[in-house]
Design an enzyme around this catalytic site. Structure first.
Site, PDB file in Angstrom:
ATOM      1  CD  GLU A   1      43.781 -61.613 -54.132  1.00  0.00           C
ATOM      2  OE1 GLU A   1      44.303 -60.600 -54.644  1.00  0.00           O
ATOM      3  OE2 GLU A   1      42.940 -62.313 -54.711  1.00  0.00           O
TER       4      GLU A   1
ATOM      5  CG  ASP B   1      41.936 -64.958 -53.339  1.00  0.00           C
ATOM      6  OD1 ASP B   1      41.839 -63.831 -52.848  1.00  0.00           O
ATOM      7  OD2 ASP B   1      42.548 -65.206 -54.401  1.00  0.00           O
TER       8      ASP B   1
ATOM      9  CD  GLU C   1      39.136 -66.272 -56.033  1.00  0.00           C
ATOM     10  OE1 GLU C   1      39.271 -65.195 -56.634  1.00  0.00           O
ATOM     11  OE2 GLU C   1      39.813 -67.294 -56.306  1.00  0.00           O
TER      12      GLU C   1
END
Length: 297
Positions: free
Chosen positions: A116, A118, A120
């Protein structure tokens, strides 16, 4: 070498306390977002969850969280490298506990052992800035015992006032995070064990992460302020899908043939890290850095 690296990080983190509210970063000299085509949401994405908490108007997507549900979307195809960007506007006011995310992942293809990357936005309380968190998980480091590789920033603008463009450029050599075409972080490939190499899909979501999102869970989502809305538009992407020919060439972050950041882009990135970075996982003395060997190699 370890001493020099440590000194550099201390310098960067110390400088992060100086917020230059009066001006933004120097020009990077190159603007990757202009090199990639816009995507139509209905053609390139699908609803992943919370369909009743999504609204599309002229290719602008609103997703929201309330006490009943959040929402998420996903690209219709996976990629093995590429540029992935969207213009995002965040909700003002009290948003503690709420995560608005734009990220790459293969968690559905590899449950319990996924990769993953990210971007955010960690919700906040009245009068405090949003935190933009970048993170990388490799082969299950985001499953079970979490081994994150977080770098966090307080932006040089208010992300609730206007749309700003956020992007991830993922190539076989590095991962670069951009804000309005300004590089803010480069995560290089130092080994196959510390770099995501399997195909990933592009996602966006809004959800309740009260247990950790705001000041390590001190402040929770307060649904008296619902709905919490994340607005997305100007989706841009390009690169090699998982189905592309092996001859497909990875996209680049700069005008140079090398594909890496130019000297001017590096200088701009260092300015951001010196003035706006508020956390670097390699400098966290509470962490077991034997689990993140790229910090010292």
């Amino acid at each position: 070498m370890a001493f020099v690296f440590l000194f550099s990080l201390i310098f960067i983190l110390t400088g992060a306390s100086v917020i230059n509210a009066g001006y933004g970063p120097p020009s990077p000299g190159f603007y990757p977002s202009t090199k990639f085509r816009s995507l139509t949401f209905n053609r390139c994405f699908k609803t992943l969850w919370g369909p009743s908490h999504q609204s599309i108007n002229n290719n602008a997507l609103d997703i929201w969280l309330d006490s009943s549900s959040g929402s998420g979307f996903k690209s219709t195809r996976p990629f093995r490298s590429g540029y992935f960007g969207a213009s995002i506007k965040l909700q003002p006011g009290y948003t503690a506990g709420v995560i608005t995310a734009f990220y790459l992942s293969n968690n559905e293809a590899h449950p319990g052992f996924h990769d993953e990357v990210d971007i955010e936005f960690l919700g906040t309380t009245f009068g405090k800035p949003y935190t933009l968190q970048t993170n990388v998980y490799i082969r299950g480091s985001g499953d079970g015992t979490i081994i994150g590789r977080e770098m966090k920033f307080h932006l040089w603008f208010d992300p609730t006032q206007n749309f700003h463009h956020y992007a991830i450029l993922w190539s076989p050599r590095d991962i670069i995070f951009f804000v309005d075409d300004v590089p803010i972080r480069r995560y290089p490939r130092k080994s196959a064990t510390t770099f995501p190499l399997r195909p990933m899909w592009l996602y966006g979501s809004i959800w309740d992460a009260s247990s950790w999102a705001t000041e390590d869970g001190k402040y929770k989502a307060d649904y008296r302020y619902q709905p919490f809305v994340g607005r997305f538009t100007n989706f841009r992407a390009g690169g090699c899908s998982a189905y592309s020919s092996p001859r497909c060439r990875p996209v680049t972050a700069s005008p140079g043939r090398s594909g890496g950041l130019s000297k001017r882009q590096y200088m701009t990135m260092k300015w951001v890290q010196r003035n706006h970075m508020v956390y670097h996982y390699c400098m966290d003395n509470k962490r077991d850095h034997s689990l993140t060997p790229e910090c010292w190699n």
